[in-house]
Design a protein around this motif. Structure first.
Motif, PDB file in Angstrom:
ATOM      1  N   ALA A  47     -22.470  72.919-117.516  1.00  0.00           N
ATOM      2  CA  ALA A  47     -22.125  74.320-117.287  1.00  0.00           C
ATOM      3  C   ALA A  47     -21.076  74.801-118.278  1.00  0.00           C
ATOM      4  O   ALA A  47     -20.211  74.038-118.732  1.00  0.00           O
ATOM      5  CB  ALA A  47     -21.613  74.510-115.862  1.00  0.00           C
ATOM      6  N   MET A  48     -21.179  76.084-118.603  1.00  0.00           N
ATOM      7  CA  MET A  48     -20.169  76.700-119.457  1.00  0.00           C
ATOM      8  C   MET A  48     -18.900  76.931-118.639  1.00  0.00           C
ATOM      9  O   MET A  48     -18.964  77.468-117.526  1.00  0.00           O
ATOM     10  CB  MET A  48     -20.697  78.021-120.018  1.00  0.00           C
ATOM     11  N   SER A  49     -17.777  76.514-119.187  1.00  0.00           N
ATOM     12  CA  SER A  49     -16.518  76.555-118.444  1.00  0.00           C
ATOM     13  C   SER A  49     -15.541  77.515-119.103  1.00  0.00           C
ATOM     14  O   SER A  49     -15.487  77.637-120.335  1.00  0.00           O
ATOM     15  CB  SER A  49     -15.895  75.160-118.373  1.00  0.00           C
ATOM     16  N   ILE A  50     -14.776  78.194-118.250  1.00  0.00           N
ATOM     17  CA  ILE A  50     -13.710  79.088-118.706  1.00  0.00           C
ATOM     18  C   ILE A  50     -12.414  78.609-118.073  1.00  0.00           C
ATOM     19  O   ILE A  50     -12.195  78.775-116.864  1.00  0.00           O
ATOM     20  CB  ILE A  50     -13.983  80.553-118.328  1.00  0.00           C
ATOM     21  N   GLY A  51     -11.574  77.972-118.865  1.00  0.00           N
ATOM     22  CA  GLY A  51     -10.285  77.505-118.372  1.00  0.00           C
ATOM     23  C   GLY A  51     -10.364  76.397-117.350  1.00  0.00           C
ATOM     24  O   GLY A  51      -9.385  76.160-116.631  1.00  0.00           O
ATOM     25  N   GLY A  52     -11.487  75.724-117.250  1.00  0.00           N
ATOM     26  CA  GLY A  52     -11.612  74.640-116.288  1.00  0.00           C
ATOM     27  C   GLY A  52     -11.610  75.097-114.838  1.00  0.00           C
ATOM     28  O   GLY A  52     -11.472  74.264-113.932  1.00  0.00           O
ATOM     29  N   ALA A  53     -11.783  76.400-114.602  1.00  0.00           N
ATOM     30  CA  ALA A  53     -11.777  76.912-113.227  1.00  0.00           C
ATOM     31  C   ALA A  53     -13.001  77.761-112.923  1.00  0.00           C
ATOM     32  O   ALA A  53     -13.400  77.875-111.765  1.00  0.00           O
ATOM     33  CB  ALA A  53     -10.515  77.731-112.972  1.00  0.00           C
ATOM     34  N   VAL A  54     -13.588  78.383-113.929  1.00  0.00           N
ATOM     35  CA  VAL A  54     -14.771  79.218-113.759  1.00  0.00           C
ATOM     36  C   VAL A  54     -15.929  78.563-114.502  1.00  0.00           C
ATOM     37  O   VAL A  54     -15.787  78.177-115.676  1.00  0.00           O
ATOM     38  CB  VAL A  54     -14.534  80.645-114.300  1.00  0.00           C
ATOM     39  N   TYR A  55     -17.064  78.427-113.813  1.00  0.00           N
ATOM     40  CA  TYR A  55     -18.219  77.736-114.391  1.00  0.00           C
ATOM     41  C   TYR A  55     -19.460  78.615-114.235  1.00  0.00           C
ATOM     42  O   TYR A  55     -19.702  79.196-113.171  1.00  0.00           O
ATOM     43  CB  TYR A  55     -18.457  76.394-113.687  1.00  0.00           C
ATOM     44  N   LEU A  56     -20.244  78.660-115.316  1.00  0.00           N
ATOM     45  CA  LEU A  56     -21.486  79.418-115.324  1.00  0.00           C
ATOM     46  C   LEU A  56     -22.633  78.478-115.646  1.00  0.00           C
ATOM     47  O   LEU A  56     -22.636  77.816-116.684  1.00  0.00           O
ATOM     48  CB  LEU A  56     -21.416  80.545-116.370  1.00  0.00           C
ATOM     49  N   SER A  57     -23.611  78.415-114.731  1.00  0.00           N
ATOM     50  CA  SER A  57     -24.770  77.549-114.904  1.00  0.00           C
ATOM     51  C   SER A  57     -25.976  78.224-114.290  1.00  0.00           C
ATOM     52  O   SER A  57     -25.898  79.363-113.814  1.00  0.00           O
ATOM     53  CB  SER A  57     -24.522  76.184-114.241  1.00  0.00           C
ATOM     54  N   ARG A  72     -27.159  77.572-111.585  1.00  0.00           N
ATOM     55  CA  ARG A  72     -26.910  77.668-110.146  1.00  0.00           C
ATOM     56  C   ARG A  72     -26.037  78.856-109.781  1.00  0.00           C
ATOM     57  O   ARG A  72     -25.747  79.078-108.609  1.00  0.00           O
ATOM     58  CB  ARG A  72     -26.245  76.379-109.638  1.00  0.00           C
ATOM     59  N   GLY A  73     -25.596  79.586-110.793  1.00  0.00           N
ATOM     60  CA  GLY A  73     -24.782  80.763-110.530  1.00  0.00           C
ATOM     61  C   GLY A  73     -23.412  80.676-111.171  1.00  0.00           C
ATOM     62  O   GLY A  73     -23.128  79.789-111.987  1.00  0.00           O
ATOM     63  N   LEU A  74     -22.556  81.602-110.782  1.00  0.00           N
ATOM     64  CA  LEU A  74     -21.186  81.679-111.289  1.00  0.00           C
ATOM     65  C   LEU A  74     -20.236  81.168-110.217  1.00  0.00           C
ATOM     66  O   LEU A  74     -20.163  81.731-109.115  1.00  0.00           O
ATOM     67  CB  LEU A  74     -20.839  83.123-111.666  1.00  0.00           C
ATOM     68  N   LYS A  75     -19.522  80.088-110.518  1.00  0.00           N
ATOM     69  CA  LYS A  75     -18.546  79.512-109.588  1.00  0.00           C
ATOM     70  C   LYS A  75     -17.146  79.941-110.008  1.00  0.00           C
ATOM     71  O   LYS A  75     -16.760  79.789-111.170  1.00  0.00           O
ATOM     72  CB  LYS A  75     -18.644  77.990-109.575  1.00  0.00           C
ATOM     73  N   MET A  76     -16.384  80.457-109.024  1.00  0.00           N
ATOM     74  CA  MET A  76     -15.037  80.949-109.301  1.00  0.00           C
ATOM     75  C   MET A  76     -14.076  80.411-108.243  1.00  0.00           C
ATOM     76  O   MET A  76     -14.478  80.160-107.100  1.00  0.00           O
ATOM     77  CB  MET A  76     -15.008  82.484-109.285  1.00  0.00           C
ATOM     78  N   PRO A  77     -12.813  80.230-108.611  1.00  0.00           N
ATOM     79  CA  PRO A  77     -11.831  79.785-107.605  1.00  0.00           C
ATOM     80  C   PRO A  77     -11.535  80.891-106.597  1.00  0.00           C
ATOM     81  O   PRO A  77     -11.634  82.076-106.910  1.00  0.00           O
ATOM     82  CB  PRO A  77     -10.591  79.450-108.446  1.00  0.00           C
TER      83      PRO A  77
END
Length: 403
Positions: free
Chosen positions: A168-178, A180-185
């Motif tokens: 997955a593409m990561s932004i700052g090790g907290a937000v991930y885009l794959s 499966r969707g966008l995962k956010m803290p």
């Protein structure tokens, strides 16, 4: 004053007495009443025939009628829900409520984002910058000419082509885009946050009341009391004090990869993301044209007069032109809000479980198609009437009042 001294011109302007209703076909009022009774009777007869015929056909096929199925266990798996749901325990009624909430989630967020994007694009079309005007014009002409369903399928295909969670593409090790969707803290919500939020809401109401008082004071005396100290204290200082007194909790739930997917945090599914992007970008193209035409409806003399006073173009747009353009923009904007809400029913094409999707599954399992369709129609009618009521109220609020 006696009748003898009344001016004949005033006497002639008196309203003529109402004529009594005559039971004769030559009386226009009698004819109007008869025709209304006949039409209402015809409509009622057709409605009775359709309902009676439908009931007989359903009874002949041993198909149950009524809304008793809403209390039966649903067994429908739902991928995302705003309220707790267990398909093995909860009913069809709760599943349909989740469908309504999912529809509202995409409609409300979509209306806000489409309004912002459409306004920016509409203003950009009037820009004196050649590149900006051409890019925004290309955006409007392209997206408005492509079918919405095709755009939804395009965005869903793009999101499905993203890498798997392990890559997955990561932004700052907290937000991930794959894919499966966008995962956010997310923030671990506690009582201190609820209390601070309530104080913030109360502060917002207090700030609005103080701003109204300041405006009335300015109209009466010419002196306007300062609003920013009240806003700063009510919206920032008091909530922070309440949050600090209650312990100042501040703990984040950061998503982490476990197995084949991420755990923790909040997830925006690809289906919801694709539906939201498609609805927002498509509707924003129409809103942009509404905003552009509304701005152009304001007389050019307004720009020239404000420019003669030394105001910059941005300030003229914000404080002079847009407030006047709103009276032209709001009525057609209401139609676009309604269109976005109704177009959300296309979510079934990309697998997002909104009201239409869940209702279709419900009527397929129960066989009660009429009730399922009736629920869909009633919900969309209620949402549409609510949007129209709110927009009509706002339109009346900003309308010019003749003195």
């Amino acid at each position: 004053m006696s009748d003898a001294t009344i001016d004949p011109r005033l006497a002639s302007s008196r309203a003529a007495p109402k004529r009594r209703l005559r039971m004769s076909w030559s009386d226009p009022r009698f004819r109007a009443i008869v025709w209304q009774v006949v039409i209402l009777g015809f409509v009622a007869s057709v409605g009775w025939y359709l309902i009676n015929n439908t009931s007989q056909n359903l009874a002949a096929r041993h198909i149950a009628t009524g809304f008793g199925f809403l209390e039966r266990t649903a067994g429908i798996p739902i991928g995302e829900a705003l309220i707790p749901y267990n398909p093995a325990e909860n009913t069809y009624g709760r599943a349909l409520i989740i469908g309504v909430l999912n529809t509202l989630k995409v409609s409300v967020v979509g209306i806000v984002l489409a309004t912002i994007l459409g306004t920016l694009v509409g203003i950009g079309r009037l820009s004196k910058n050649w590149l900006m005007a051409r890019l925004t014009g290309f955006y409007v002409e392209t997206l408005r000419d492509l079918p919405l369903l095709l755009q939804l399928l395009f965005w869903y295909t793009i999101l499905q082509g993203l890498p798997a969670p392990r890559n997955a593409m990561s932004i700052g090790g907290a937000v991930y885009l794959s894919n499966r969707g966008l995962k956010m803290p997310t923030l671990d919500w506690e009582f201190a946050h609820t209390a601070a939020l309530l104080v913030f809401i109360a502060g917002a109401v207090g700030t609005w009341l103080w701003n109204r008082h300041a405006r009335l004071r300015q109209d009466a005396t010419g002196v306007r009391p300062a609003v920013w100290p009240v806003a700063l204290g009510s919206l920032l200082v008091l909530p922070l004090i309440v949050w600090g007194v209650l312990g100042a909790p501040f703990q984040w739930d950061i998503p982490a990869l476990h197995g084949f997917n991420f755990q923790g945090g909040a997830n925006i599914s690809p289906e919801y993301f694709a539906l939201l992007i498609g609805l927002v970008t498509y509707t924003a193209g129409y809103i942009a044209e509404i905003v552009r035409s509304g701005i152009q409806a304001v007389h050019q003399g307004q720009w020239e007069a404000a420019g003669a006073l030394g105001l910059k173009r941005g300030a003229v747009l914000r404080h002079i032109v847009l407030p006047q353009a709103l009276r032209v923009i709001i009525p057609p904007m209401t139609s676009q809000y309604l269109n976005l809400t109704k177009n959300s029913s296309l979510a079934v094409a990309i697998g997002y479980q909104d009201l239409v999707s869940i209702a279709n599954t419900t009527l397929n399992q129960t066989g009660q198609a009429i009730e399922g369709i009736a629920v869909i129609m009633a919900v969309f009618l209620t949402i549409s009437l609510s949007i129209s009521l709110l927009m009509n109220w706002y339109n009346a609020h900003i309308a010019l009042v003749e003195r």
